[in-house]
Each structure stands twice: as C-alpha cells, then as structure tokens.
Design a protein around this motif. Structure first.
Motif, short mmCIF file in Angstrom:
data_model
loop_
_atom_site.label_atom_id
_atom_site.label_comp_id
_atom_site.label_asym_id
_atom_site.label_seq_id
_atom_site.Cartn_x
_atom_site.Cartn_y
_atom_site.Cartn_z
N MET B 1 0.87 -1.10 0.00
CA MET B 1 0.14 -0.02 -0.03
C MET B 1 0.87 1.29 0.07
O MET B 1 0.44 2.17 -0.67
CB MET B 1 -0.94 0.00 1.25
CG MET B 1 -1.87 1.14 1.23
SD MET B 1 -2.56 1.13 2.77
CE MET B 1 -1.20 1.56 3.97
N LEU B 2 1.99 1.18 0.94
CA LEU B 2 2.80 2.55 0.98
C LEU B 2 3.67 2.38 -0.32
O LEU B 2 4.51 1.64 -0.77
CB LEU B 2 3.46 2.36 2.12
CG LEU B 2 2.76 2.63 3.40
CD1 LEU B 2 3.57 2.26 4.48
CD2 LEU B 2 2.64 4.16 3.44
N PHE B 7 7.43 5.66 1.64
CA PHE B 7 8.26 4.96 2.75
C PHE B 7 9.46 6.00 3.10
O PHE B 7 9.80 6.12 4.36
CB PHE B 7 8.80 3.71 2.20
CG PHE B 7 9.79 2.95 3.02
CD1 PHE B 7 9.49 2.32 4.07
CD2 PHE B 7 11.38 2.94 2.97
CE1 PHE B 7 10.24 1.73 5.11
CE2 PHE B 7 12.01 2.58 3.57
CZ PHE B 7 11.67 1.80 4.72
N SER B 10 8.63 8.83 4.91
CA SER B 10 8.03 8.46 6.29
C SER B 10 9.16 8.13 7.26
O SER B 10 9.47 8.59 8.31
CB SER B 10 7.23 7.15 6.48
OG SER B 10 6.29 7.26 5.64
N LEU B 13 10.71 11.35 8.37
CA LEU B 13 9.91 12.23 9.21
C LEU B 13 10.05 11.44 10.58
O LEU B 13 10.20 12.02 11.66
CB LEU B 13 8.29 11.81 8.88
CG LEU B 13 7.64 12.89 7.85
CD1 LEU B 13 6.55 12.78 7.41
CD2 LEU B 13 8.16 14.27 8.81
N ILE B 14 10.18 9.98 10.59
CA ILE B 14 10.33 9.64 11.74
C ILE B 14 11.72 9.81 12.60
O ILE B 14 11.95 10.34 13.57
CB ILE B 14 10.58 8.12 11.93
CG1 ILE B 14 9.42 7.51 11.20
CG2 ILE B 14 11.05 7.25 13.05
CD1 ILE B 14 9.24 5.68 11.24
N SER B 17 11.12 13.59 13.78
CA SER B 17 10.42 13.49 15.01
C SER B 17 10.99 12.92 16.24
O SER B 17 11.01 13.49 17.41
CB SER B 17 8.96 12.96 15.00
OG SER B 17 9.37 11.33 14.75
N ALA B 18 11.86 12.03 16.15
CA ALA B 18 12.74 11.41 16.87
C ALA B 18 13.69 12.52 17.59
O ALA B 18 14.09 12.53 18.79
CB ALA B 18 13.57 10.37 16.47
N GLN B 209 12.61 -5.84 10.65
CA GLN B 209 12.83 -4.45 9.99
C GLN B 209 12.32 -3.27 10.76
O GLN B 209 13.06 -2.21 10.73
CB GLN B 209 12.26 -4.58 8.69
CG GLN B 209 13.13 -3.85 7.50
CD GLN B 209 12.43 -3.75 6.30
OE1 GLN B 209 11.58 -4.71 5.70
NE2 GLN B 209 12.47 -2.55 5.34
N ALA B 210 11.19 -3.33 11.27
CA ALA B 210 10.76 -2.18 12.21
C ALA B 210 11.96 -1.92 13.38
O ALA B 210 12.12 -0.83 13.43
CB ALA B 210 9.32 -2.68 12.89
N ILE B 213 14.49 0.03 12.20
CA ILE B 213 14.13 1.61 11.64
C ILE B 213 13.98 2.31 13.03
O ILE B 213 14.67 3.52 13.13
CB ILE B 213 12.42 1.56 11.09
CG1 ILE B 213 12.60 1.06 9.66
CG2 ILE B 213 12.15 2.96 11.10
CD1 ILE B 213 11.33 0.88 8.98
N VAL B 214 13.24 1.70 14.03
CA VAL B 214 13.45 2.34 15.40
C VAL B 214 14.86 2.53 15.83
O VAL B 214 15.21 3.55 16.32
CB VAL B 214 12.52 1.51 16.47
CG1 VAL B 214 12.62 2.11 17.59
CG2 VAL B 214 11.11 1.45 16.11
N LEU B 217 17.05 5.07 14.46
CA LEU B 217 16.79 6.62 15.08
C LEU B 217 17.63 6.84 16.09
O LEU B 217 17.75 8.04 16.38
CB LEU B 217 15.22 6.49 15.57
CG LEU B 217 14.17 6.16 14.69
CD1 LEU B 217 13.05 6.23 15.26
CD2 LEU B 217 14.05 6.98 13.47
#
Lengths: 456, 391
Positions: B1-2, B7, B10, B13-14, B17-18, B209-210, B213-214, B217
């Motif tokens: 979907m993305l 991606f 996003s 952006l993460i 915001s971090a 993978q999540a 990503i975290v 940051l």
C-alpha cells in the motif's frame, strides 16, 4: 471461557477498553449507545464554509497585486481557517476518546470511509469535516437511503468526484455558452453504483452509469450559491437507470435524484454490498457467509434501517470468532492508546496545534493513514497486512515510546495499563513481558506496541 | 500500500520527530544554599552488584557464577584482595586509588519478595517503608528533603525527560530539562517486543525491519552531534551544579541483564563510568564538594542463570563517588554467598537499608535534622550508626 460482552464489544466494535468507560453489557444497550454520536452542537456548517470560502476568494483576489494590508488580511483568514480545521480534527479524536464504547464513533469512521471524500485546500478540508457532520452523523441510526442522499449531494462529494464539472451537453448552460469546455463527467455516477450502493460485481451496465450521469447533471457546488442544484446545468429529458425512468416530465429537479438514490439504496445487491462491507470492517477480512447473509437480510427486511444493522452486528455470534484477526487502523490505534492511558476528550481538545501535528497527524501519516487523504474513493484498506508494514509498526513503537509521557502528567503503572486496556484478553506472551520491562516508559510502550493491542 | 516514495518520506519523518522527542532517561536538579552537591543516579532495571564488584575472595562465588564475575584472572581489577572491579568500571580505578570512590556491596530498600521493577523503583525513589501502599507513593525523598532545606529558592529543581523522576516529585517546585538527544529502545525492550511478536506472523515478519528502523533513530539525524545521552545529562548536570543547583538526579536504563550479561553489563558500566568522569571533569574544583550516589532498585540472583545472565534478586550494590567521598573503601559488611547466607536461598542478603546512606549524606552535607530524616523524609528509617561514607 467466553469473554464478557463489554470487553468483546469495546475491542471489536469500539476503540477498546479504558480505565473509566462504562460499557453497555448487552447488544441492545450497545446499539442504543450509537445515538450519542450525532452531529456536534456547534459544528462547522456547510453555510459557514460556503461563506468563508467566498470571503477567502475575495481576499485572495484583492491580495494579488494588492497592498501589504490586503495580503495580511488574506493570510490571517487562511490562518483562521486552519485553526478551525485543527479544532475540528481534535474533536474527532476527542469524541472517539470519550465515547463510552466507541461503537458510535467507529461507525462515524466506517461510513465516512464508505462515502470517502478528501480534503485538499483549506476550504475543502473544512468541507470534509462539514460532510461528516451533515451527511454521516445524522443518519447513523436512520435509513441508509437518507445517508446516501445526503452524502451524494454534499458539496464535499460533488467536488471530490468531479460532479462540479459535469454539465448536460444539451443543458441551458451548454447551449448559452457553446464555446465553454465541459460535458458529462461520469465519476460520481459510477462510484455511486460501484462503491456506494450495489458494488462492482452487481448486475448493472455502462448504460446505467451513463444514464445516471445525465440524471445527476445540475448537481454542483459554487460558494456564491447556497444550493447544490442548478437546473440550467441539467441535461433535459428522461433517463433510465436500472429499468426505471426518471425526470421525463417537466423541469429537472433534485427530486429525481432523490428518487434514483432511493432506488439504488434499496437494491438487493446494495443490501449484500453493505452487509459485506460492515462484516469486513468490524469482524474479519474474510467474513463468514452466514454473517453476510444475515446482515443482508436485516438490511432488506428493514429497507436499510441502520439502527437495525447496528443491533444485528452487536448481536453477531461471529464477534467471538476471528478475535484479533483485524488490525487497528492508525486512527484507531491513536484513539485506543489515549483511551487506555486514561486521557479525556477535554485533554485531547486542549492539545496545541504543534502537539496535534507531532503526536497525532504526523504519526498517523507515517503509519499509512494521512488525515482525510486516502489514495482513492474506495477509502482505506481493510487488509491487516497493509497496516503491518515495518515502517508502520516502527512508528507505532516509536509513538508508544515517546508520546504518552508527553501527553500525560504521569504515566500509568504498566501493569495497570495492561489490565485496563486488555482486560481478560491479554495473551500469555504479553502478560509475561510487561512486568519485565525495565522502566515505566518501556512498560507502557510495550503494552501499546503489542500485537494484542494493535489488533481487534 | 505504501509507495517507496512515501516509505522514504516516512522514514525521514520518523528521524525528525525522534530528534524532537524526549529521552528514555531523565534528570532532575535542585538548587540549595551552601557549596555541597549531591547527584543521585537511578540505575533502572536492577544492576548486578555481584558482577560490578566481584567478591572473588568468597569461596562460594565460583560455584554460583560459571561464566560471569570471574575475578582478577579474567579482566577485573583487584580492589582490596577480596573484591575486584568489573572491567566496565576500570576507568574509575584512579578515583578508587585517589580515595574518591567507594561502594556498599549488600544494600537494599525495604522492598521484598515480589521483585517487580516498577514497585522496586517506586520504593527506591519514594524513600518510604513497606507500610505505605505503593500506589500512595506520590512524592520522592529528594523533594521532601528540599522542603526541609532552609533558604531553598523557587528556582530550585529540575525534572527532565520521558522518564519522570518520582524522586524529585512533590510539593517543592522543580524545573525540567530535556537534552536534545535521541530516543533509545533498550535491548531488553527489543527482546521483550520480539518475544511478544513471536506468535503473530504479521508482526513477527515486520518486526525485525521495524526494530531496525526504530534503532536507526538512535544515532540521530545529525551525524555531527553523535553525543550520547548519558554524556549530555552529565554535562548539563555539571553546568547547573557549577551555578546555583546543588542537587541533581537522573536515571540510566539497561541493567536488566537476564541473558548475555557479559556484554550488556560491560556496556552499561562503561556508560556509568563515563557519566561519573564527565561530571568530575566538568565540575572542576566543585568536584571536591560533590557526592554522587548510584542506586538501583534491587540486586540480582546470586546464581547465574542458564542464559549467561541473572534474574531479579534482593540485595544489591550502591556505588558512590566524588571529592566529598571517603573513598577507597568497602562500606558495610559482606553477608557471604553460602547456601544459608542467601536471602530466600537465592539472593544476596541485604545487610543495610540503602536509605540510611542517603540519610547520613543529607545529614552531613545539608544539615538535615535526624528526626526529620527518620520521620518525614524516610518514614520509619533507622539511620543506625554513621557509615562514614563522606570525608
């Protein structure tokens, strides 16, 4: 052991459990609770948006090549509009946070998505909020046909599906200004049948779409006019949709459009299409046929009485099946999180614009659900896989780590949070993990980032 | 979907915001008259005192610890012929030799038996006894001490960051500060997340993978500013302490070493040593009047577990450092590691209430009256004899 009804209802049909809500313990009470989700007392009205839009057009015209003061007036008008929109968006979150079950506000989301419109310019952002107030909320427990009529003839929809550029080729307007480009636009007509009523697999033809498009001519939006129907744009003559003839006698009118919507809204195919959509949204990405059959039957028997549909859904034995196979969409995740953390709607209303962006709108967009901006008129995806992308989950984890302590004066004890938001439904792995977190911050984050919490 | 474009947007952006988001750990500061300075560091997750200060002279240690706490033959530095300092803390040896670092090997709060981090930390920061229900522990002992300090001004206290410091919450005013550093998900939290996601195919698949990503940051969006959070906290604390502030508190997470303790404890002890040395360096001459107390909610099991880690225990260690400290000494007795010496047959037996050390420090350096200390600041505490912790 079967789950208590209120836990089942709050998690599957609402925005989840919270430390303070008072959830009806039976389906009838749950269905009745939906009536609390009516229009906002002093919400933005269509007439207001029209007025603001008109004022804005004039201010922008003056500002072009205008004086500094005129440019300032134009900017300040836009700022006011954005502030109004922020307030309206916060209201959407706040009402969902405060709704004792969340069922009513979930239905608001469901129907707003069924009749998808998107924003864009600041005025159409405001218009998309007026759409929810005018077309969706008043009809949550009313007739589907009335909701459909309100939705299809709302300026937000007329503009989103290009009806504002559809002009009858033989209309008064076309004959008066033959050089003006224009003509029929089938977009709204097609989606009315394909998405909003009968569904793409139903028995209708391209001819039905074309005839409906001709019948819909006359519908338009112009901020200078306080009606959505202009007979001079309408194609003269009768149009036949699904074998019924409309508008043969006399002047084209909104009455003919109401009549065709009435017919579309009560088709057997529509009953089945709506039944399936509700089952998919609330119960399972692959709902059992028995559930769809039953909901469709209720729709047919009651001529699309949505109160009866709400009750039928609340009474579904299928609520217990497929528990947590659905993913909470990003809006639901944020609302459910704030509810679980014990926030009140008043606290949500009080968020500053920067906090609205940082804690709600930006995270929601990164999770895949930019506010009021789905990819197309078919609305948000229902498939769990689409919401469980690595970046989507990363954002949920990140939100769970950082936002709660910014939003709250004090974080709850993670063990209490676990009990408050998952009740008797916490999986063994989550129950095991939470007390093992090293700090409150991480404990709270783990609860909210858990698969248990992110599913419904 | 993305789409790929979304991606990338996003992810960026993460990152942004971090940068704006507050941290895991926290700092709290208070100013007070006089020249004495107190820094309280809360080590969240329960530090293994037996590994930090290895009692290699105890003949039972080798039976309990097979791969951990192996003493001077395996990288630790001998302190006094009985205890050896974990390699992660070896940078603090000069402080030990200069008489500016000490430790108490077997202390605890009055908290017993349930071994919950949240409850244990609440009690450590609230400074209360067991008579008060945990939910009623709304303010912290540093705040109650502030209330008892004459001449304390309204400019006095800071409480900082995501992890609110209960230790400084209460009626006395506190200010807060959040360093502009980045988010860190502890390895413990990552492990727990993976465990929770394991049974859910969608989440399991996405989570690796999540988490990448975290954790991406954590390095922060600005490569020119790779300063680690604990250093930022120490720098800021020292800067304030060099001005009007006299009391500072912050926390460090990452001590819950259920598995693979050798690596993670070394890393965290290294951070603690860096923090203390940064304080010393930035405080300059003010280091001479400073007491740093590093406290944890409880200790860990005497016996190493099957995953080369240790589990939640009871008695633990406290580390003190500073120019105001009577260092180079072990404070208090050693209970022993024999079967019958252990608490509940598994944990190091605590021999002294950790609050007594704090109370004596507050009495000696801030002149707080003993009846106040044993009454309202640390309810029902028996301060006992002076541990002679300070010079």
């Amino acid at each position: 052991m079967p789950l208590p009804f209120e836990q089942l209802a709050a998690i599957r049909l609402g925005f989840g459990l919270s430390p303070q809500n008072n959830i009806p313990t039976d389906p009838a009470g749950l269905a009745r609770s939906v009536s609390a989700s009516g229009p906002e007392q002093d919400s933005i009205t269509l007439d207001q948006v029209r007025q603001w839009h008109r004022e804005g057009q004039l201010l922008s015209r003056d500002a072009r090549n205008g004086t500094k003061d005129q440019q300032k007036a134009d900017r300040s008008h836009r700022q006011n509009m954005r502030a109004l929109f922020n307030t309206a968006v916060l209201r959407r979150f706040a009402r969902a946070v405060d709704d004792p079950t969340g069922f009513g506000e979930r239905l608001v989301w469901f129907w707003s998505d069924h009749f998808t419109v998107s924003g864009g310019s600041v005025y159409f952002n405001l218009m998309s909020d007026a759409f929810v107030q005018d077309a969706i909320r008043p009809h949550l427990t009313g007739r589907f046909a009335d909701m459909m009529f309100a939705a299809e003839t709302h300026p937000a929809m007329l503009r989103y599906l290009d009806q504002t550029s559809s002009i009858g080729p033989n209309s008064v307007l076309a004959r008066q200004k033959p050089d003006k480009p224009g003509g029929l636009n089938e977009n709204l007509a097609r989606e009315m049948i394909e998405l909003h009523s009968m569904g793409v697999g139903a028995e209708y033809t391209q001819a039905d779409v074309e005839q409906l498009a001709r019948l819909l001519t006359g519908l338009t939006y112009n901020p200078r006019q306080n009606t959505v129907f202009r007979a001079r744009r309408a194609e003269p003559g009768a149009d036949t949709v699904l074998g019924e003839s409309y508008g043969g006698d006399g002047k084209a009118s909104l009455g003919d459009i109401r009549a065709v919507i009435e017919n579309l809204a009560t088709q057997d195919a529509t009953a089945r299409h709506i039944a399936r959509k509700m089952a998919v949204h609330f119960i399972s990405d692959t709902p059992p046929d028995a559930l769809i059959d039953r909901l469709a039957q209720v729709f047919r028997d009651t001529d699309g009485d949505l109160a009866a549909m709400n009750l039928a859904l609340a009474e579904s034995p299928e609520l217990e099946q497929g528990f947590r196979t659905k993913m909470r969409q990003p809006f639901e995740f944020l609302v459910a999180s704030m509810r679980s953390l014990g926030m009140t709607g008043a606290q949500v209303d009080g968020l500053k614009p920067a906090a609205l962006r940082r804690h709600l709108l930006e995270p929601m967009a990164i999770m895949g659900q930019p506010w009021a901006a789905p990819d197309g008129p078919d609305g948000w995806s229902e498939a769990a896989e689409d919401w469980a992308s690595p970046q989507g989950i990363a954002m949920r984890i990140n939100w769970a780590m950082t936002s709660p302590s910014d939003l709250l004066a004090e974080l709850p004890d993670p063990r209490n949070l676990l009990r408050d938001c998952l009740g008797d439904t916490a999986s063994e792995a989550v129950t095991w993990a939470i007390p093992r977190a090293e700090s409150r911050t991480e404990g709270v984050a783990l609860v909210l980032a858990s698969a248990d919490f992110n599913r419904r | 979907m993305l789409t790929r474009r979304l991606f990338l947007k996003s992810t960026a952006l993460i990152g942004c915001s971090a940068a704006a988001s507050p941290l895991m750990s926290s700092a709290a500061f208070a100013s007070a008259p006089g020249e004495n300075r107190l820094v309280v560091i809360i080590l969240r997750g329960a530090m293994d005192g037996i590994d930090a200060f290895q009692p290699y002279g105890d003949r039972n240690l080798a039976d309990l610890r097979k791969t951990l706490s192996l003493g001077p033959d395996h990288g630790a530095t001998d302190l006094d012929g009985f205890f050896a300092l974990h390699p992660g803390l070896s940078d603090l040896m000069p402080l030990w030799q200069a008489g500016q670092m000490a430790f108490a090997p077997a202390v605890s709060t009055p908290y017993r038996d349930k071994r919950s981090h949240f409850d244990g930390q609440n009690m450590l920061e609230a400074g209360t006894g067991t008579d008060l229900h945990l939910d009623d522990q709304q303010d912290g002992w540093l705040n109650r001490m502030l209330q008892a300090m004459p001449g304390q001004t309204s400019e006095t206290a800071y409480s900082v960051g995501v992890e609110k410091m209960l230790i400084l919450q209460g009626a006395a005013k506190a200010k807060s500060w959040t360093p502009d550093a980045t988010l860190a998900l502890s390895s413990q939290a990552e492990r727990l997340l993976m465990r929770m996601y394991h049974d859910d195919p969608l989440f399991r698949e996405a989570s690796e993978q999540a988490l990448e990503i975290v954790s991406g940051l954590q390095t922060g969006p600005d490569p020119d500013k790779p300063q680690e959070e604990h250093i930022e906290l120490a720098r800021f604390a020292a800067d304030r302490l060099n001005r009007d502030t006299r009391i500072a508190s912050f926390s460090m997470a990452g001590w819950d070493t259920h598995s693979g303790q050798a690596g993670s404890l070394k890393r965290n002890l290294g951070r603690l040593a860096d923090t203390i040395l940064t304080l010393k360096q930035d405080l300059g001459r003010n280091w001479d009047t400073t007491t740093v107390m590093a406290m944890t909610e409880f200790g860990r099991t005497a016996r190493e577990n099957g995953a080369a880690g240790t589990d939640h225990g009871t008695g633990g260690a406290m580390l003190v450092a500073g120019g105001a400290v009577r260092g180079g000494q072990v404070m208090g007795e050693w209970p022993g590691l024999g079967e019958s010496d252990l608490y509940d047959g598994r944990d190091l037996m605590p021999l002294r209430d950790i609050r007594a050390y704090a109370a004596w420090a507050m009495h000696a350096k801030f002149g707080i009256d003993k009846t106040l200390l044993e009454g309202s600041i640390f309810p029902d505490l028996d301060m006992g004899s002076d541990p002679r912790m300070l010079a």
